[in-house]
Write an enzyme that holds these catalytic residues in place. Structure first.
Site, PDB file in Angstrom:
ATOM      1  NE  ARG A  75      34.256  21.389  59.237  1.00 12.65           N
ATOM      2  CZ  ARG A  75      34.457  20.369  58.438  1.00 12.65           C
ATOM      3  NH1 ARG A  75      33.808  19.235  58.630  1.00 12.65           N
ATOM      4  NH2 ARG A  75      35.285  20.465  57.422  1.00 12.65           N
TER       5      ARG A  75
ATOM      6  CE  LYS B  57      46.369   9.949  44.030  1.00 14.58           C
ATOM      7  NZ  LYS B  57      45.009   9.472  43.796  1.00 14.58           N
TER       8      LYS B  57
ATOM      9  N   GLY C 112      41.039  21.619  54.967  1.00 15.18           N
ATOM     10  CA  GLY C 112      41.408  20.203  54.889  1.00 15.18           C
ATOM     11  C   GLY C 112      42.762  19.924  55.504  1.00 15.18           C
TER      12      GLY C 112
ATOM     13  N   GLY D  31      37.288  21.353  50.197  1.00 10.15           N
ATOM     14  CA  GLY D  31      36.825  21.330  48.803  1.00 10.15           C
ATOM     15  C   GLY D  31      36.404  22.710  48.320  1.00 10.15           C
TER      16      GLY D  31
HETATM   17  P1  AMP Z   1      46.130  16.759  49.770  1.00  9.94           P
HETATM   18  O1  AMP Z   1      44.879  16.241  50.408  1.00  9.94           O
HETATM   19  O2  AMP Z   1      46.195  16.571  48.295  1.00  9.94           O
HETATM   20  O3  AMP Z   1      46.477  18.168  50.202  1.00  9.94           O
HETATM   21  O4  AMP Z   1      47.281  15.816  50.259  1.00  9.94           O
HETATM   22  C1  AMP Z   1      47.694  15.762  51.583  1.00  9.94           C
HETATM   23  C2  AMP Z   1      48.447  14.501  51.767  1.00  9.94           C
HETATM   24  O5  AMP Z   1      49.602  14.510  50.958  1.00  9.94           O
HETATM   25  C3  AMP Z   1      48.911  14.323  53.184  1.00  9.94           C
HETATM   26  O6  AMP Z   1      48.252  13.212  53.725  1.00  9.94           O
HETATM   27  C4  AMP Z   1      50.399  14.085  53.039  1.00  9.94           C
HETATM   28  O7  AMP Z   1      50.838  13.033  53.849  1.00  9.94           O
HETATM   29  C5  AMP Z   1      50.553  13.712  51.586  1.00  9.94           C
HETATM   30  N1  AMP Z   1      51.921  13.973  51.107  1.00  9.94           N
HETATM   31  C6  AMP Z   1      52.611  15.109  51.210  1.00  9.94           C
HETATM   32  N2  AMP Z   1      53.856  14.941  50.719  1.00  9.94           N
HETATM   33  C7  AMP Z   1      53.957  13.681  50.283  1.00  9.94           C
HETATM   34  C8  AMP Z   1      54.992  12.908  49.674  1.00  9.94           C
HETATM   35  N3  AMP Z   1      56.189  13.437  49.419  1.00  9.94           N
HETATM   36  N4  AMP Z   1      54.725  11.638  49.358  1.00  9.94           N
HETATM   37  C9  AMP Z   1      53.518  11.100  49.635  1.00  9.94           C
HETATM   38  N5  AMP Z   1      52.495  11.771  50.189  1.00  9.94           N
HETATM   39  C10 AMP Z   1      52.706  13.052  50.517  1.00  9.94           C
END
Ligand code: AMP
Length: 399
Positions: A40, A203, A356, A379
């Site tokens: 950064r 999620k 991220g 974000g």
């Molecule tokens: P996000 O910040 O929403 O983009 O989520 C990223 C996170 O999702 C990472 O830490 C991954 O380890 C997690 N992730 C990806 N695939 C899976 C999965 N099948 N089950 C649980 N966590 C997951």
């Protein structure tokens, strides 16, 4: 929002002027106080160099971590000032003051010469920062004649140092923010087709806005990662111990219907890698989505899915990716995510990676240099993909 219309760092004459620049120096710091990753800081160099070459007096500001409105030594920007000084090969005056701006700081800025550079203390040492307090914004503005926003990572927030200050000074976008706006903004406004979005991550609840907005624009949505299992459940599959957002099943059904109605292709995994635990060296199995064992969870896409996703991606002309398609921090569950990065690298389309976790995943994959653009803001890039107006950009003067 007409982003093309915003003033940029190139639209001002800096002779005898002091410029206050909002940077994103929110770098990861190790427990021994060392900077773990200075990306950064290096990303802010082009704007800073341009201003110095044009003989401006440059006053930089940033937040670091979450000191919650109080001065805390572990969140001091001193180490950043030192690193910046090394990178620029010149002195960076660190204006260490718990109030960020004070009479003493103002006097020191007055004493600076054209071509000098200084860094203020962490803006979040003042609680008015995150409240977008008018007085604090005025104090920051009182230090200069022109305000430049080069902190894309905070553009989705309306704080004193990025939005409040712009009511008191003429303002422009720095090179870093300009590039984010240009690449992401233009691709979303008038994408070359096929336009493909790949969405993963943990999620659905974090990405509802993104899916909802992108369904109206893209030709194909590819869904992987933890959120895929709520979609699979909505399609009637048994998903074992995989991540499930029970209260989002109905929403997943609605999104599947919406995609159908809009003639958008929505692609889900057909096979997955399952394991009993999320850890390295654990036993894994590749199974079809109709055969997920009750006591196991899906942690990556399977090889057939990877092939299907990669073939589709390679044909894209605009490809936007947010969220790993597996638990890619653990190498045995990173194959799918690495495959996505490889296919994007091999496509001749415009490739954009949200910040991220996706940015870290693409760095681990080794294909980061092959992307058109890897956003510096998690974000902020998500909110752009949601079609939201970012307050930090909206506040900048029009041309
Ligand atoms: P996000 O910040 O929403 O983009 O989520 C990223 C996170 O999702 C990472 O830490 C991954 O380890 C997690 N992730 C990806 N695939 C899976 C999965 N099948 N089950 C649980 N966590 C997951």
């Amino acid at each position: 929002m007409n982003l093309i219309n915003k003033k940029t760092v190139k639209d001002f004459n800096y002779k005898d002027k002091t410029v206050v620049v909002r940077c994103d120096f929110n770098v990861p710091i190790a427990s021994d106080g060392e900077i773990k990753d200075d990306n950064r800081i290096t990303a802010s160099i082009p704007t800073i160099k341009y201003l110095l070459e044009n003989n401006a007096k440059v006053v930089l500001m940033s937040h670091l971590g979450r000191p919650k409105g109080e001065p805390k030594v572990e969140f001091s920007l001193k180490t950043v000032a030192d690193r910046l000084s090394e990178l620029l090969e010149r002195d960076v005056l660190f204006l260490d003051d718990d109030r960020v701006v004070s009479e003493d700081v103002k006097n020191k800025v007055k004493d600076m010469k054209q071509g000098d550079i200084a860094l203020l203390q962490n803006t979040r040492f003042r609680k008015e920062e995150e409240e977008n307090g008018e007085e604090f914004a005025k104090e920051l503005a009182s230090l200069g004649d022109i305000y430049i926003n080069d902190a894309f990572g905070t553009c989705h927030r309306a704080h004193a140092s990025n939005v409040g200050i712009s009511s008191h000074l003429q303002s422009g976008l720095g090179f870093l923010v300009e590039k984010e706006v240009e690449v992401m903004g233009k691709s979303l406004d008038s994408p070359e087709r096929p336009f493909i979005a790949i969405l993963g991550g943990a999620k659905i609840s974090d990405k509802i806005g993104v899916i909802d907005n992108l369904i109206n624009m893209v030709d194909t949505i590819i869904i992987g990662g933890g959120m895929a299992y709520t979609f699979l459940k909505a399609e009637g599959y048994e998903i074992g111990n995989s991540l499930l957002e029970e209260d989002k099943i109905e929403l997943a059904k609605k999104l599947i219907k919406k995609a159908e109605a809009e003639d958008v292709e929505l692609i889900l995994p057909v096979d997955i890698i399952v394991a009993k635990e999320i850890k390295d060296n654990t036993e894994t199995k590749e199974v079809s989505i109709s055969e997920i064992p009750v006591d196991m969870m899906g942690l990556d896409i399977g090889s057939k899915t990877r092939e299907i996703f990669m073939e589709k991606i390679k044909k894209g002309k605009t490809i936007v990716w947010n969220g790993p398609v597996g638990v890619s921090e653990i190498p045995i569950f990173a194959n799918g995510t690495n495959g996505i990065a490889k296919a994007m690298a091999e496509s001749d389309g415009i490739t954009i990676v949200g910040g991220g976790d996706s940015a870290s995943a693409v760095k681990r994959s080794g294909f980061v240099e092959d992307m058109t653009h890897v956003s510096t803001g998690g974000g902020a890039s998500l909110e752009m993909l949601e079609g939201k107006i970012l307050p930090g950009i909206a506040a900048i003067s029009n041309k």
